[in-house]
Design a protein around this motif. Structure first.
Motif, PDB file in Angstrom:
ATOM      1  N   ASN A  93       0.853  -1.178   0.000  1.00  0.00           N
ATOM      2  CA  ASN A  93       0.000   0.000   0.000  1.00  0.00           C
ATOM      3  C   ASN A  93       0.898   1.241   0.000  1.00  0.00           C
ATOM      4  N   TYR A  94       0.283   2.424   0.043  1.00  0.00           N
ATOM      5  CA  TYR A  94       1.062   3.654  -0.081  1.00  0.00           C
ATOM      6  C   TYR A  94       1.884   3.969   1.168  1.00  0.00           C
ATOM      7  N   ASP A  95       1.581   3.282   2.262  1.00  0.00           N
ATOM      8  CA  ASP A  95       2.355   3.500   3.483  1.00  0.00           C
ATOM      9  C   ASP A  95       3.597   2.620   3.549  1.00  0.00           C
ATOM     10  N   ASN A  96       3.495   1.406   3.033  1.00  0.00           N
ATOM     11  CA  ASN A  96       4.594   0.443   3.245  1.00  0.00           C
ATOM     12  C   ASN A  96       5.384   0.083   2.000  1.00  0.00           C
ATOM     13  N   PHE A  97       5.142   0.776   0.867  1.00  0.00           N
ATOM     14  CA  PHE A  97       5.811   0.315  -0.362  1.00  0.00           C
ATOM     15  C   PHE A  97       7.317   0.564  -0.362  1.00  0.00           C
ATOM     16  N   ASP A  98       7.822   1.314   0.609  1.00  0.00           N
ATOM     17  CA  ASP A  98       9.278   1.451   0.728  1.00  0.00           C
ATOM     18  C   ASP A  98       9.935   0.083   0.943  1.00  0.00           C
ATOM     19  N   ASN A  99       9.149  -0.864   1.432  1.00  0.00           N
ATOM     20  CA  ASN A  99       9.683  -2.206   1.686  1.00  0.00           C
ATOM     21  C   ASN A  99      10.030  -2.969   0.416  1.00  0.00           C
ATOM     22  N   ILE A 100       9.713  -2.414  -0.743  1.00  0.00           N
ATOM     23  CA  ILE A 100      10.118  -3.097  -1.979  1.00  0.00           C
ATOM     24  C   ILE A 100      11.643  -3.189  -2.080  1.00  0.00           C
ATOM     25  N   LYS A 101      12.339  -2.387  -1.277  1.00  0.00           N
ATOM     26  CA  LYS A 101      13.812  -2.464  -1.285  1.00  0.00           C
ATOM     27  C   LYS A 101      14.295  -3.852  -0.905  1.00  0.00           C
ATOM     28  N   ASP A 102      13.480  -4.584  -0.169  1.00  0.00           N
ATOM     29  CA  ASP A 102      13.853  -5.924   0.275  1.00  0.00           C
ATOM     30  C   ASP A 102      13.251  -7.020  -0.589  1.00  0.00           C
ATOM     31  N   ASN A 103      12.638  -6.613  -1.720  1.00  0.00           N
ATOM     32  CA  ASN A 103      11.976  -7.595  -2.589  1.00  0.00           C
ATOM     33  C   ASN A 103      12.764  -7.739  -3.892  1.00  0.00           C
ATOM     34  N   PRO A 104      13.534  -8.805  -4.032  1.00  0.00           N
ATOM     35  CA  PRO A 104      14.342  -8.991  -5.240  1.00  0.00           C
ATOM     36  C   PRO A 104      13.529  -9.360  -6.473  1.00  0.00           C
ATOM     37  N   ASP A 105      12.230  -9.599  -6.310  1.00  0.00           N
ATOM     38  CA  ASP A 105      11.394 -10.019  -7.439  1.00  0.00           C
ATOM     39  C   ASP A 105      10.845  -8.834  -8.233  1.00  0.00           C
ATOM     40  N   ILE A 106      11.095  -7.603  -7.777  1.00  0.00           N
ATOM     41  CA  ILE A 106      10.606  -6.409  -8.456  1.00  0.00           C
ATOM     42  C   ILE A 106      11.789  -5.581  -8.934  1.00  0.00           C
ATOM     43  N   ASP A 107      11.814  -5.285 -10.243  1.00  0.00           N
ATOM     44  CA  ASP A 107      12.894  -4.481 -10.829  1.00  0.00           C
ATOM     45  C   ASP A 107      12.525  -3.012 -10.943  1.00  0.00           C
ATOM     46  N   ALA A 108      11.246  -2.738 -11.213  1.00  0.00           N
ATOM     47  CA  ALA A 108      10.819  -1.378 -11.520  1.00  0.00           C
ATOM     48  C   ALA A 108       9.387  -1.159 -11.052  1.00  0.00           C
ATOM     49  N   VAL A 109       9.063   0.101 -10.799  1.00  0.00           N
ATOM     50  CA  VAL A 109       7.701   0.481 -10.422  1.00  0.00           C
ATOM     51  C   VAL A 109       7.193   1.504 -11.424  1.00  0.00           C
ATOM     52  N   TYR A 110       6.001   1.267 -11.949  1.00  0.00           N
ATOM     53  CA  TYR A 110       5.359   2.216 -12.855  1.00  0.00           C
ATOM     54  C   TYR A 110       4.389   3.047 -12.021  1.00  0.00           C
ATOM     55  N   VAL A 111       4.692   4.328 -11.838  1.00  0.00           N
ATOM     56  CA  VAL A 111       3.887   5.228 -11.028  1.00  0.00           C
ATOM     57  C   VAL A 111       2.770   5.810 -11.891  1.00  0.00           C
ATOM     58  N   ILE A 112       1.528   5.413 -11.587  1.00  0.00           N
ATOM     59  CA  ILE A 112       0.362   5.863 -12.361  1.00  0.00           C
ATOM     60  C   ILE A 112      -0.665   6.403 -11.375  1.00  0.00           C
ATOM     61  N   THR A 113      -0.316   7.509 -10.757  1.00  0.00           N
ATOM     62  CA  THR A 113      -1.140   8.137  -9.733  1.00  0.00           C
ATOM     63  C   THR A 113      -1.354   9.601 -10.128  1.00  0.00           C
ATOM     64  N   PRO A 114      -2.172  10.355  -9.406  1.00  0.00           N
ATOM     65  CA  PRO A 114      -2.342  11.779  -9.723  1.00  0.00           C
ATOM     66  C   PRO A 114      -1.010  12.532  -9.753  1.00  0.00           C
ATOM     67  N   ASN A 115      -0.936  13.516 -10.630  1.00  0.00           N
ATOM     68  CA  ASN A 115       0.313  14.219 -10.917  1.00  0.00           C
ATOM     69  C   ASN A 115       1.058  14.724  -9.690  1.00  0.00           C
ATOM     70  N   ALA A 116       0.321  15.289  -8.742  1.00  0.00           N
ATOM     71  CA  ALA A 116       0.959  15.904  -7.588  1.00  0.00           C
ATOM     72  C   ALA A 116       1.616  14.883  -6.655  1.00  0.00           C
ATOM     73  N   LEU A 117       1.322  13.617  -6.846  1.00  0.00           N
ATOM     74  CA  LEU A 117       1.919  12.571  -6.011  1.00  0.00           C
ATOM     75  C   LEU A 117       3.190  11.992  -6.625  1.00  0.00           C
ATOM     76  N   HIS A 118       3.439  12.290  -7.889  1.00  0.00           N
ATOM     77  CA  HIS A 118       4.538  11.648  -8.611  1.00  0.00           C
ATOM     78  C   HIS A 118       5.896  11.871  -7.970  1.00  0.00           C
ATOM     79  N   LYS A 119       6.179  13.115  -7.567  1.00  0.00           N
ATOM     80  CA  LYS A 119       7.523  13.398  -7.068  1.00  0.00           C
ATOM     81  C   LYS A 119       7.846  12.575  -5.820  1.00  0.00           C
ATOM     82  N   GLU A 120       6.991  12.653  -4.818  1.00  0.00           N
ATOM     83  CA  GLU A 120       7.262  11.930  -3.578  1.00  0.00           C
ATOM     84  C   GLU A 120       7.351  10.421  -3.818  1.00  0.00           C
ATOM     85  N   GLN A 121       6.427   9.904  -4.608  1.00  0.00           N
ATOM     86  CA  GLN A 121       6.416   8.461  -4.837  1.00  0.00           C
ATOM     87  C   GLN A 121       7.626   8.013  -5.641  1.00  0.00           C
ATOM     88  N   THR A 122       8.004   8.796  -6.650  1.00  0.00           N
ATOM     89  CA  THR A 122       9.188   8.464  -7.444  1.00  0.00           C
ATOM     90  C   THR A 122      10.436   8.469  -6.579  1.00  0.00           C
TER      91      THR A 122
END
Length: 368
Positions: A93-122
């Protein structure tokens, strides 16, 4: 100036320092021949309508695969997990996705959220060590965009922007014709981008989420299109805003903006960005030796177009399928599209949008 091959120039590589261009032959061959190379494992952040479109398109990808989900709506995650066979450990979810750092099965994230959220999420994705694909506009202004570029560079991850048209076959054919001089000296570009927007409560009409109005959502296509059709960067802009419904289009949310751009060669562009008129999806390019008209020019397809030499006949392939396969090849093999899809490209568009808003507000010509 990805999605978006009979459409990219083949380049013989003689030294390791020369950038590789995307090979159309290899791309179309990939549709029939088994692919055994690396697969870009992607998590989609934002499971709305466009995220749904990307996920469906990725079912046909050879080089990219949907493997993870990030959403603030648990019911969507449940539905998507079942549809795409996503393991629970790859869902966030949007609170815990920082934990993807520990997930070797994910190479990239496609950010498809409202524009104003892009910077922080990226920035959070980059700090987690994952490559970022960010939907356009990549931020709400050029300052934000540059922060995103700098953070991804510092984290040693790629930042790509969802420029699907940079992979679209008819579009790329026109760019190849322009590069070959088939239109002669270019004089004029027209870009019409617009539709009649519906639900007044949607996030696109909320400045806190969208960062603006039609310009941020649809006008960016004419800006980017002018740049890749003319092959130049503008040196000035002028703009005029029209607002007929101040209730629906509140302060800071543009309904209609006409804007003009001037280029170093002397070429000019005249464009329209609107949420108040439909059937506006047209590019026109005029040169001393020829012309091109594309209508629809940026819709999901099929794109249609003609030049002074006749109809454009390149095949329609789902734009997002081409884009994601192309971006996978860029990430793994540094195979570049004919027009860049990196964060620097996104910042260039945002600088122009900033200037257009300033010009519309002041009534002055703004230099770039």
């Amino acid at each position: 100036m990805g999605s978006r091959r009979n459409f990219l120039e083949k380049l013989t590589i003689s030294t390791i320092s020369i950038p590789i261009l995307y090979s159309p032959t290899k791309l179309f061959a990939a549709s029939t021949a088994p692919y055994e190379g690396p697969i870009l494992r992607v998590a989609i952040m934002g499971l709305g309508s466009y995220g749904t479109r990307v996920a469906k398109a990725m079912e046909s990808c050879k080089r990219a695969k949907l493997v993870g989900l990030i959403s603030g709506t648990p019911s969507k995650v449940v539905k998507w997990r079942a549809k795409y066979d996503i393991p629970e450990k790859n869902c966030y979810n949007y609170d815990n996705f920082d934990n993807i750092k520990d997930n070797p099965d994910i190479d990239a994230v496609y950010v498809i959220t409202p524009n104003a959220l892009h910077k922080e999420q990226t920035i959070r994705v980059a700090k987690a060590g994952k490559h970022v694909i960010c939907e356009k506009p990549m931020g709400i202004n050029a300052k934000e965009g540059q922060e995103m570029v700098d953070t991804c560079k510092a984290a040693n991850v790629k930042l790509l922007v969802g420029y699907r048209m940079h992979y679209e076959p008819k579009t790329v054919e026109v760019i190849k014709m322009r590069k070959a001089g088939e239109f002669g000296k270019l004089k004029f570009f027209q870009g019409l981008s617009g539709f009649t927007i519906g639900d007044p409560t949607q996030w696109r009409l909320n400045k806190e989420l969208s960062g603006g109005g039609a310009m941020m959502d649809i006008g960016i296509y004419s800006i980017n299109g002018a740049r890749y059709m003319l092959g130049e960067e503008p040196i000035w802009v002028t703009a005029q805003e029209t607002k007929t419904d101040p209730i629906k289009f509140k302060e800071g949310v543009d309904e209609t903006i006409q804007f003009q751009m001037g280029f170093p060669s002397g070429a000019v562009a005249s464009c329209l960005s609107t949420y108040a008129m439909s059937h506006l999806d047209r590019f026109f390019l005029n040169g001393e030796k020829g012309f091109v008209e594309m209508r629809p020019s940026t819709g999901y397809g099929p794109i249609k177009g003609r030049t002074h030499k006749g109809e454009l006949t390149q095949p329609h392939i789902t734009h997002q399928t081409l884009q994601m396969d192309g971006m996978a090849q860029l990430i793994f093999e540094e195979v570049q599209p004919i027009v860049p899809v990196d964060g620097e490209e996104g910042v260039k568009d945002l600088k122009i949008i900033d200037a257009i808003y300033k010009a519309a507000k002041t009534g002055e010509k703004v230099s770039l």
